[in-house]
Design an enzyme around this catalytic site. Structure first.
Site, PDB file in Angstrom:
ATOM      1  N   HIS A 161       0.653  -1.083   0.131  1.00 42.15           N
ATOM      2  CA  HIS A 161      -0.004   0.447   0.477  1.00 42.15           C
ATOM      3  C   HIS A 161       1.203   1.032  -0.002  1.00 42.15           C
ATOM      4  CE1 HIS A 161      -3.144   2.531   0.631  1.00 42.15           C
ATOM      5  NE2 HIS A 161      -4.005   1.688   0.938  1.00 42.15           N
ATOM      6  N   ARG A 210       2.021  -0.412   7.237  1.00 44.44           N
ATOM      7  CA  ARG A 210       0.803   0.511   5.486  1.00 44.44           C
ATOM      8  C   ARG A 210       1.214   1.526   4.369  1.00 44.44           C
ATOM      9  NH1 ARG A 210      -4.625   1.079   3.942  1.00 44.44           N
ATOM     10  NH2 ARG A 210      -5.297   3.796   3.239  1.00 44.44           N
ATOM     11  N   GLU A 226      -1.237  -0.555   9.881  1.00 38.93           N
ATOM     12  CA  GLU A 226      -2.319  -0.054  10.317  1.00 38.93           C
ATOM     13  C   GLU A 226      -3.714  -1.103  11.272  1.00 38.93           C
ATOM     14  OE1 GLU A 226      -5.353   0.294   6.345  1.00 38.93           O
ATOM     15  OE2 GLU A 226      -4.883  -1.684   6.791  1.00 38.93           O
ATOM     16  N   ARG A 281      -7.477   6.614  11.205  1.00 38.23           N
ATOM     17  CA  ARG A 281      -8.992   6.968  10.510  1.00 38.23           C
ATOM     18  C   ARG A 281      -9.926   6.554  11.431  1.00 38.23           C
ATOM     19  NH1 ARG A 281      -7.501   4.267   5.043  1.00 38.23           N
ATOM     20  NH2 ARG A 281      -6.298   2.893   6.631  1.00 38.23           N
TER      21      ARG A 281
END
Length: 374
Positions: A161, A210, A226, A281
Site C-alpha cells: 500500500h 501500510r 494499520e 482513521r
C-alpha cells in the site's frame, strides 16, 4: 507618495497578504484534480481550479523538479499510472497513461512514488486480489512516463500500500499491508530497476504495515502499522540497507480507544525533518480519527510523541497528512468521508496542533492525498 511611504505600504501589504502556496489534490472516485491555495498569513484556503482528469487518482506524487505529476488510475480495469506535465499548479496537461504489465490485471493501482535522483524512475504498486506485483517506469527527457521497464513480484498474498525511497535512491522500502511484511529492494543507479534484498514480517500478527517514511540520514525507517494502530521505528543497517525492528512503537489512537474501530494511515516527515507526523482513521463516520506529531533527534530517531488529538472527521479512507515544504508549522490533511482539505498548524509549544483553514470539496469522490506544489 514619498519613497519611504511606498516601502512602508509594500511592507504592510506583504505582511497582510503573506505568501501564497498551492496544493494539488487527488480523488478516489471522481475524475478531477483540484488546485487549492493557502495564504500563510491570512490563513485562508481557496479553490483555484478543478481540472478534468482522464481518471481518478487515489494517490498522486510530484517529480523531483515539480514539472510533472504522476497518479494512480483508479478508473482502469487493470492497474495503470497517469502522467501530467505542469507549467505551474494550475497549468496541468495530461500526457499519457501506462498500463501495468504482468499478472496483476485484476487489481487497482494504489500507490506511486518518483525517484529524486537520475534516471528519475517512477515506482507503482496495485492493491487487490492480485496485488503481489510492483512496477518500475522510465521517464523521457521531459519527465513524462515513458515505458514499463520492470515488473517484479512480492508474494502471492501481498498487497503493498505504500513505498518510500531513501534520500540517495539506493533502496526502496515497501509496506505490505496484506501480507504483514516489510520489503527492501536495492535500486540500480543506472536503470532504476530494483533487486530483492530482504523481507521481514511485521512486529506482530495483524500489524499490517501500510505506509513508510525514511529519515534523510538513512538510519531510521518509520512504519505505520494499520492493523495495530501504531507507529514503529526501525533501524536501517548502513551497509545492507535492511531495516530491523527496535521494539519501539507509539500508539496512534488513545489508550482507551478500541483498536478494531480504527485503521492507521499515513506517516510523513516535516520540512526541517525535526518532526514526524502520523494519522489514524476511524472505521465509523460517527467517530473521529487522530493526528500525532513526534520530535526527532539529530540522528533521526524519535525522542518523544508530542500529542494525539482528534481530527475533525473520521477521515474516511484518507486522513492523509502532508507536511508543507516551507515551514514546520503547517501540514495539509485530507478527508474522504465528506470531502475536504484542511491546513493544520503546530502549536507554539509543540504540544498540540489545530485547524487553521478548511475547504470543502465534496464531489462524491474527493479527497485522496494532497501534494504541495509551492
Amino acid at each position: 507618495m514619498r519613497p519611504f511611504l511606498v516601502l512602508l505600504a509594500l511592507s504592510v501589504a506583504q505582511v497582510v497578504n503573506g505568501d501564497l502556496h498551492q496544493l494539488i489534490v487527488g480523488t478516489f472516485g471522481t475524475e478531477n484534480l483540484y488546485t487549492v491555495e493557502f495564504d500563510d498569513v491570512a490563513l485562508t484556503l481557496d479553490l483555484l481550479q478543478n481540472y478534468s482528469a482522464p481518471a481518478a487518482s487515489s494517490w498522486i506524487t510530484l517529480s523531483h523538479d515539480k514539472k510533472n505529476l504522476y497518479g494512480t488510475s483508479s478508473s482502469e480495469d487493470s492497474p495503470a499510472f497517469i502522467s501530467y506535465s505542469l507549467g505551474n499548479a494550475t497549468s496541468i496537461t495530461y500526457r499519457t497513461t501506462l498500463q501495468m504489465e504482468g499478472n496483476c490485471s485484476s487489481s487497482k493501482a494504489i500507490f506511486v512514488v518518483a525517484a529524486s535522483e537520475p534516471p528519475y524512475a517512477v515506482y507503482g504498486t496495485p492493491f487487490g486480489s492480485l496485488g503481489e506485483c510492483g512496477t518500475v517506469m522510465s521517464v523521457d527527457k521531459n519527465g513524462t512516463l515513458s515505458e514499463v521497464i520492470q515488473n517484479y513480484t512480492y508474494k502471492s498474498t501481498s498487497g503493498v500500500h505504500g513505498m518510500a525511497l531513501n534520500s540517495n535512491n539506493t533502496f526502496i522500502y515497501s509496506a505490505d499491508d496484506s501480507a504483514n511484511t516489510l520489503w527492501t529492494h536495492s535500486v540500480n543507479g543506472s536503470s532504476g530497476e530494483v533487486t530483492y534484498v530482504s523481507s521481514i514480517s511485521g512486529p506482530v500478527a495483524g500489524a499490517d504495515p501500510r505506509h513508510v517514511a525514511v529519515h534523510p540520514d538513512g538510519k531510521y525507517l518509520f512504519v505505520v502499522l494499520e492493523g495495530a494502530n501504531k507507529l514503529a521505528q526501525y533501524t536501517i543497517d548502513q551497509s545492507t540497507g535492511i531495516p530491523s525492528f527496535n521494539n519501539i512503537t507509539y500508539a496512534l489512537i488513545p489508550d482507551n480507544a478500541t483498536s478494531s474501530s480504527y485503521w492507521s494511515d499515513e506517516v510523513a516527515l516535516s520540512y526541517s525533518k525535526n518532526y514526524l507526523w502520523a494519522t489514524s482513521r476511524a472505521r465509523s463516520t460517527n467517530a473521529t480519527g487522530y493526528i500525532s506529531a513526534f520530535s526527532l533527534a539529530t540522528d533521526g530517531s524519535i525522542t518523544d510523541q508530542l500529542f494525539i488529538i482528534p481530527t475533525t472527521s473520521s477521515g474516511g479512507t484518507a486522513n492523509s497528512v502532508t507536511p508543507s515544504e516551507f515551514s514546520d508549522k503547517f501540514v495539509a490533511l485530507t478527508d474522504s468521508s465528506t470531502g475536504f482539505v484542511e491546513i493544520w498548524t503546530l502549536g507554539s509549544d509543540d504540544m498540540n496542533a489545530s485547524v487553521i483553514a478548511h475547504l470543502d470539496l465534496d464531489d462524491g469522490g474527493c479527497c485522496a492525498n494532497a501534494v504541495w506544489y509551492s
